[in-house]
Design a protein around this motif. Structure first.
Motif, short mmCIF file in Angstrom:
data_model
loop_
_atom_site.label_atom_id
_atom_site.label_comp_id
_atom_site.label_asym_id
_atom_site.label_seq_id
_atom_site.Cartn_x
_atom_site.Cartn_y
_atom_site.Cartn_z
N ASN A 33 1.57 -15.82 4.72
CA ASN A 33 2.38 -16.44 3.64
C ASN A 33 3.77 -15.82 3.56
OD1 ASN A 33 1.84 -13.97 2.50
ND2 ASN A 33 0.81 -14.76 0.68
N THR A 34 4.06 -14.90 4.46
CA THR A 34 5.37 -14.25 4.47
C THR A 34 6.05 -14.43 5.82
OG1 THR A 34 4.53 -12.66 2.87
CG2 THR A 34 6.60 -12.09 4.00
N THR A 35 5.28 -14.24 6.89
CA THR A 35 5.68 -14.68 8.23
C THR A 35 4.52 -15.51 8.74
OG1 THR A 35 4.65 -12.97 9.60
CG2 THR A 35 6.77 -12.41 8.54
N PRO A 36 4.65 -16.15 9.87
CA PRO A 36 3.51 -16.94 10.36
C PRO A 36 2.23 -16.14 10.54
CG PRO A 36 5.49 -17.57 11.53
CD PRO A 36 5.86 -16.37 10.70
N VAL A 37 2.36 -14.80 10.66
CA VAL A 37 1.15 -14.00 10.92
C VAL A 37 0.96 -12.88 9.90
CG1 VAL A 37 1.13 -14.46 13.40
CG2 VAL A 37 2.45 -12.52 12.51
N SER A 38 1.82 -12.80 8.87
CA SER A 38 1.73 -11.66 7.95
C SER A 38 1.66 -12.09 6.50
CB SER A 38 2.97 -10.75 8.13
OG SER A 38 2.81 -9.57 7.36
N GLU A 39 0.81 -11.38 5.78
CA GLU A 39 0.60 -11.62 4.34
C GLU A 39 1.54 -10.68 3.56
OE1 GLU A 39 -1.01 -9.05 2.43
OE2 GLU A 39 -0.53 -10.20 0.66
N TRP A 40 1.96 -11.08 2.36
CA TRP A 40 3.00 -10.39 1.60
C TRP A 40 2.76 -8.90 1.43
CZ3 TRP A 40 7.85 -10.79 0.03
CH2 TRP A 40 8.29 -9.92 -0.97
N ASN A 41 1.62 -8.49 0.90
CA ASN A 41 1.41 -7.07 0.59
C ASN A 41 1.53 -6.19 1.84
OD1 ASN A 41 1.06 -7.50 -2.15
ND2 ASN A 41 -1.14 -7.82 -1.94
N VAL A 42 1.08 -6.72 2.96
CA VAL A 42 1.20 -5.97 4.23
C VAL A 42 2.62 -6.08 4.77
CG1 VAL A 42 0.36 -5.77 6.60
CG2 VAL A 42 -1.25 -6.23 4.74
N ALA A 43 3.22 -7.26 4.62
CA ALA A 43 4.58 -7.49 5.18
C ALA A 43 5.62 -6.59 4.50
CB ALA A 43 4.96 -8.95 5.03
N LEU B 299 0.82 -1.23 0.00
CA LEU B 299 0.00 0.00 0.00
C LEU B 299 0.85 1.27 0.00
CD1 LEU B 299 -2.54 -1.69 2.30
CD2 LEU B 299 -3.23 -0.50 0.22
N THR B 300 2.09 1.15 -0.39
CA THR B 300 3.03 2.27 -0.36
C THR B 300 2.53 3.47 -1.16
OG1 THR B 300 4.78 0.57 -0.32
CG2 THR B 300 5.46 2.88 -0.71
N SER B 301 2.10 3.24 -2.39
CA SER B 301 1.69 4.35 -3.27
C SER B 301 0.43 5.03 -2.74
CB SER B 301 1.47 3.85 -4.70
OG SER B 301 2.66 3.29 -5.23
N LEU B 302 -0.55 4.23 -2.32
CA LEU B 302 -1.79 4.81 -1.81
C LEU B 302 -1.53 5.58 -0.52
CD1 LEU B 302 -4.77 5.36 -1.86
CD2 LEU B 302 -5.18 3.03 -0.98
N ALA B 303 -0.70 5.02 0.37
CA ALA B 303 -0.40 5.72 1.62
C ALA B 303 0.32 7.04 1.34
CB ALA B 303 0.46 4.84 2.53
N THR B 304 1.22 7.03 0.38
CA THR B 304 1.94 8.26 0.02
C THR B 304 0.96 9.30 -0.52
OG1 THR B 304 3.92 6.96 -0.50
CG2 THR B 304 3.81 9.22 -1.38
N ALA B 305 0.01 8.86 -1.32
CA ALA B 305 -1.00 9.77 -1.88
C ALA B 305 -1.85 10.37 -0.77
CB ALA B 305 -1.88 9.03 -2.88
N VAL B 306 -2.25 9.56 0.20
CA VAL B 306 -3.08 10.06 1.30
C VAL B 306 -2.31 11.03 2.17
CG1 VAL B 306 -4.35 9.37 3.37
CG2 VAL B 306 -4.58 8.02 1.27
N ARG B 307 -1.00 10.80 2.34
CA ARG B 307 -0.17 11.77 3.09
C ARG B 307 -0.21 13.12 2.37
NH1 ARG B 307 5.60 8.90 4.85
NH2 ARG B 307 4.82 7.73 6.68
N ALA C 144 0.32 0.09 5.14
CA ALA C 144 -0.97 -0.57 5.41
C ALA C 144 -1.64 0.05 6.63
CB ALA C 144 -0.75 -2.07 5.61
N ALA C 145 -0.86 0.30 7.66
CA ALA C 145 -1.44 0.89 8.88
C ALA C 145 -2.03 2.26 8.57
CB ALA C 145 -0.35 1.00 9.96
N GLU C 146 -1.32 3.06 7.78
CA GLU C 146 -1.81 4.41 7.47
C GLU C 146 -3.05 4.36 6.59
OE1 GLU C 146 2.62 6.53 7.67
OE2 GLU C 146 1.20 7.20 6.14
N VAL C 147 -3.12 3.42 5.66
CA VAL C 147 -4.31 3.32 4.81
C VAL C 147 -5.52 2.88 5.63
CG1 VAL C 147 -5.38 1.98 2.93
CG2 VAL C 147 -3.09 2.96 2.64
N PHE C 148 -5.37 1.88 6.49
CA PHE C 148 -6.52 1.44 7.29
C PHE C 148 -6.97 2.54 8.25
CE2 PHE C 148 -7.62 -2.60 5.83
CZ PHE C 148 -6.48 -3.33 5.53
N ALA C 149 -6.00 3.37 8.69
CA ALA C 149 -6.38 4.47 9.59
C ALA C 149 -7.11 5.58 8.84
CB ALA C 149 -5.13 5.03 10.27
N ALA C 150 -6.88 5.67 7.53
CA ALA C 150 -7.44 6.79 6.75
C ALA C 150 -8.83 6.49 6.20
CB ALA C 150 -6.50 7.13 5.61
#
Ligand code: RIB
Ligand code: CA
Length: 359
Positions: free
Chosen positions: A167-177, A135-143, A183-189
């Motif tokens: 699928n990336t760590t035992p508790v994290s999915e690739w796009n978020v990892a 979510l790097t690009s979307l978070a940057t846009a929202v900033r 990801a945190a900034e997008v869900f907060a926005a």
């Protein structure tokens, strides 16, 4: 599924991806939807470096005669973390064994983040946003433009894992990892005021969309491609397609790599089509049932960084900020993907100049 209304475009969509084998299938599906105005394709670093993501997007669009659609390039790295890529999953160039003809057009000079801002202003209140990468690009846009979320009609995110193994760590999915801070900034926005709560297509559901060799046979047949090839786990590794339809040939080469990867990781000779599923949801959200939740992203946990935490019982302040997709008709998803992409692949060959912007 949406149909053309008197031959007119019925939806405008902005696609942000880290192409990527399944991102490639999602892009082809979006191109196959002649009722959809694909406003732009934002390249975000993830599966492969951002310049490779952009080259893949340009190459697929050129192959399909859609160089009218702008491809944007995002940041070379996540907001905070160092970039991690996954060529072992998607191949050295992100498209498996496919060797796509290089596009002769260049990416847009407008960055992925600025393209998000421009697209939401141009189609205020109407634009569907689809993210199938970090979510790097979307978070940057929202900033840069905190009012952006309120201008979206809908946002669909492929990402996260809630009640299933990461699928990336035992508790994290690739796009978020790759970019937990983004990801945190997008869900907060999103999810408050005029900003729609994003529909989240997490591994819990996307891993049920498992492509098999039989689906590839149906796809080739729908495209009237020849020969019809059956990808078998006993085939020599890296066997290349000789299909006469170029879209089918390159898709077969891309997806064979993905089938081999899943097989080598004890998932069976299948391929999880996370991103095309999210694309279908973006255009027809009624195909999933969802539950409201407040989604947060762990940023500091030694063992849990990148974990998506869903509060489904209003235990935390703030109320729901997301709708988690929890069920769908997987057979209907494959019927739609195969029918649309198959017919599109046939048209690309039959009428190469027909692939012009929908009127
Ligand atoms: O975890 C699956 C997601 O990560 C998919 O979008 C895949 O393309 C990768 O980006
Ligand atoms: Ca992706």
């Amino acid at each position: 599924m949406h149909t053309r209304e008197n031959g007119r475009v019925t939806q405008h969509l902005f696609f942000d991806c880290d192409t990527g084998i399944d991102d490639s299938v999602a892009l082809l599906y979006l191109l196959a939807r002649t009722d959809v105005d694909l406003v732009g394709v934002a390249s975000t670093a993830g599966n492969v470096p951002v310049d490779v993501v952009a080259a893949n997007n340009l190459a697929w669009l050129a192959l399909c005669g859609r160089t009218d659609i702008p491809v944007h390039v995002g940041s070379a790295s996540p907001l905070v973390a160092d970039l991690m890529t996954t060529e072992d999953t998607h191949g050295p160039l992100g498209v498996g064994y496919a060797e796509l003809p290089a596009a002769s057009v260049l990416p847009s000079p407008v960055t992925s983040a600025d393209a998000w801002i421009d697209a939401t202003r141009a189609h205020a209140g109407e634009l569907v946003g689809l993210v199938t990468g970090p979510l790097t690009s979307l978070a940057t846009a929202v900033r840069r433009d905190p009012d952006l979320p309120g201008r979206l009609r809908r946002l669909v995110i492929m990402g996260g894992a809630f009640h299933t193994h990461g699928n990336t760590t035992p508790v994290s999915e690739w796009n978020v990892a790759v970019d937990p801070e983004a990801a945190a900034e997008v869900f907060a926005a999103f999810g408050s005021g005029p900003a729609p709560a994003p529909i989240v297509c997490a591994l819990d559901l996307t891993e049920s969309v498992a492509l098999t060799p039989d689906h590839l046979v149906r796809l080739a047949a729908a495209a009237s491609s020849s020969p019809i090839e059956y990808a078998d786990p006993g085939d020599e590794r890296g066997l290349r397609s000789v299909a006469d339809n170029p879209v089918i040939r390159h898709l077969m080469d891309a997806l064979r790599f993905y089938l081999e990867f899943h097989d080598e990781h004890d998932e069976g000779y299948i391929a999880h089509l996370h991103d095309p599923f999210a694309a279908l949801v973006a255009l027809a959200p009624d195909i999933v049932s969802t539950i409201p939740a407040r989604v947060s992203v762990e940023l500091t946990g030694t063992h849990t960084r990148g974990m998506t935490v869903a509060d489904e019982r209003s235990m935390t302040p703030g109320g729901p900020n997301a709708r988690i997709a929890v069920a769908t008709d997987v057979d209907a998803v494959f019927d739609e993907l195969i029918d649309r992409i198959g017919r599109f692949a046939k048209d690309v060959v039959a009428e190469p100049n027909s692939q012009r912007p929908p009127q």
